[in-house]
Write a protein that holds these residues in place. Sequence first.
Motif, short mmCIF file in Angstrom:
data_model
loop_
_atom_site.label_atom_id
_atom_site.label_comp_id
_atom_site.label_asym_id
_atom_site.label_seq_id
_atom_site.Cartn_x
_atom_site.Cartn_y
_atom_site.Cartn_z
N GLY A 1 0.96 -1.44 -0.10
CA GLY A 1 0.39 -0.09 0.07
C GLY A 1 1.07 1.36 0.04
O GLY A 1 0.42 1.68 -0.39
N LEU A 2 1.99 1.53 0.68
CA LEU A 2 2.51 2.50 0.72
C LEU A 2 4.08 2.35 -0.37
O LEU A 2 4.97 3.27 -0.82
N ASP A 3 4.13 1.64 -1.28
CA ASP A 3 5.13 1.14 -2.71
C ASP A 3 5.66 2.08 -3.24
O ASP A 3 6.80 2.80 -3.83
N GLY A 4 3.59 2.71 -3.08
CA GLY A 4 4.06 3.89 -4.11
C GLY A 4 5.02 4.96 -4.38
O GLY A 4 5.86 6.15 -5.43
N ILE A 5 5.01 5.70 -3.17
CA ILE A 5 6.04 6.62 -2.43
C ILE A 5 7.53 5.89 -2.59
O ILE A 5 7.58 7.17 -3.62
N TYR A 6 8.16 5.26 -2.16
CA TYR A 6 9.01 4.73 -2.41
C TYR A 6 9.37 4.74 -4.45
O TYR A 6 10.53 4.79 -4.49
N GLU A 7 8.27 3.78 -4.52
CA GLU A 7 9.01 4.34 -6.70
C GLU A 7 9.13 5.11 -7.06
O GLU A 7 9.74 5.78 -7.87
N PHE A 8 7.98 6.20 -6.80
CA PHE A 8 8.47 7.84 -7.14
C PHE A 8 9.59 8.87 -6.60
O PHE A 8 10.70 9.06 -7.08
N LEU A 9 10.15 8.09 -5.82
CA LEU A 9 11.71 8.53 -4.92
C LEU A 9 12.28 7.93 -5.56
O LEU A 9 13.94 8.73 -5.95
N ASP A 10 12.49 6.77 -6.34
CA ASP A 10 13.73 5.91 -6.82
C ASP A 10 13.18 6.78 -8.17
O ASP A 10 14.59 6.77 -8.91
N ARG A 11 11.98 6.67 -8.94
CA ARG A 11 12.13 7.44 -10.49
C ARG A 11 10.61 8.90 -10.35
O ARG A 11 9.56 8.00 -10.98
N PRO A 12 11.21 9.92 -10.05
CA PRO A 12 10.57 11.13 -9.73
C PRO A 12 9.59 11.30 -11.39
O PRO A 12 9.53 12.14 -11.92
N ALA A 13 8.57 10.16 -12.27
CA ALA A 13 7.94 10.35 -13.18
C ALA A 13 7.00 11.25 -13.14
O ALA A 13 5.78 10.56 -12.32
N PRO A 14 6.64 12.24 -13.76
CA PRO A 14 4.98 12.85 -13.83
C PRO A 14 4.09 11.81 -13.79
O PRO A 14 3.23 11.94 -13.19
#
Length: 249
Positions: free
Chosen positions: A209-222
Motif C-alpha cells: 500500500g505504501l510502495d508508490g512513495i518509494y517508487e516515485f522517490l526512486d524514479r520521480p516521473a510525472p
Amino acid sequence: MREQRPDIFISEAVDAFMRAVMEVLPGGEILMALLYGSAAYGTFLSRLSPVRILLVLDGSLEERLAAFPTRVSLIMQKYRIEATVLTETEFLDPAGQLCCEYADMKAVGRLLHGEDLLDRVKTDPGTCTERFIDRLRQSIISLRQLALQSEGRRRALADRFGRWCEKQPALHRGLLYRKDPGLVGTLMEMPQAEQLLLLESQYALDRGGLDGIYEFLDRPAPGTIDTGQLMGLHTAYSRLLEALRQEGS
C-alpha cells in the motif's frame, strides 16, 4: 538550470551554512548541529527536497538569531535549507515538537558540530502518539489536495507529490521506532523493502500500500501519478491513523 548531483549540492549547502553560522556564533554556543532527513538518508530529490539542519544553541535565541547576517538568509534560500533552531531545554523536552523526528535523527542523522545530545532525549510515548496522529492527518489532507489536482499540469503535480513523498520515509521510521525503540540502531542499514514490510506488519496494512512513495522517490516521473495511486495512499494512511487512534484510546 540543472541542479548539481545531490551529494555535491548537499555538501556545498552544509559547508556554506555552517561556515556562515560559525562566523556569527562562537563554537561553544552551538551545542549541536545535525543534518537529518532525506539529505542524510539518501532519498533527496533534486530541485525539491530541503536540506534539513537542526541547531541546538546555548543561551538566548533572540540575541543569537538577531545576530545572523543577511548572508545566512541568502545561503538558506540558495540551498533550500530548513534550519530548526532550539534551546537545549526545548530539545530535551520529552513532549517536544521533534518527537516524531527523533528516530530519524537517531538513525540517519549526521553530526556536523558539537555534542551528540540525542541519547539525552527521553521521548514521552503518549505525547508522541498524538504528534504522529497530527502528522498523519496532515498527510491525508495533503493527499486529498493532490487528488483534486491530479488532472492538472503534470510537472506541477509531480513537484507537489515529490515534496510530499520525500517527507514520508522519516515519518515511517518514526512509526517503526514508536513500536520498537530497539530498531533505531538498525534502521539505517535495514533495506527499504524490509522497513516497509515491517511497517505493514506492525500496523496491519495491506501489502504494497505504501510502495508508490518509494517508487516515485526512486524514479520521480510525472506520468506515474494518477488519482487511483493517490487514493490508494489515502487508504493506507487512513488505516495507519485508525491504528494509532485505537492504540491511544
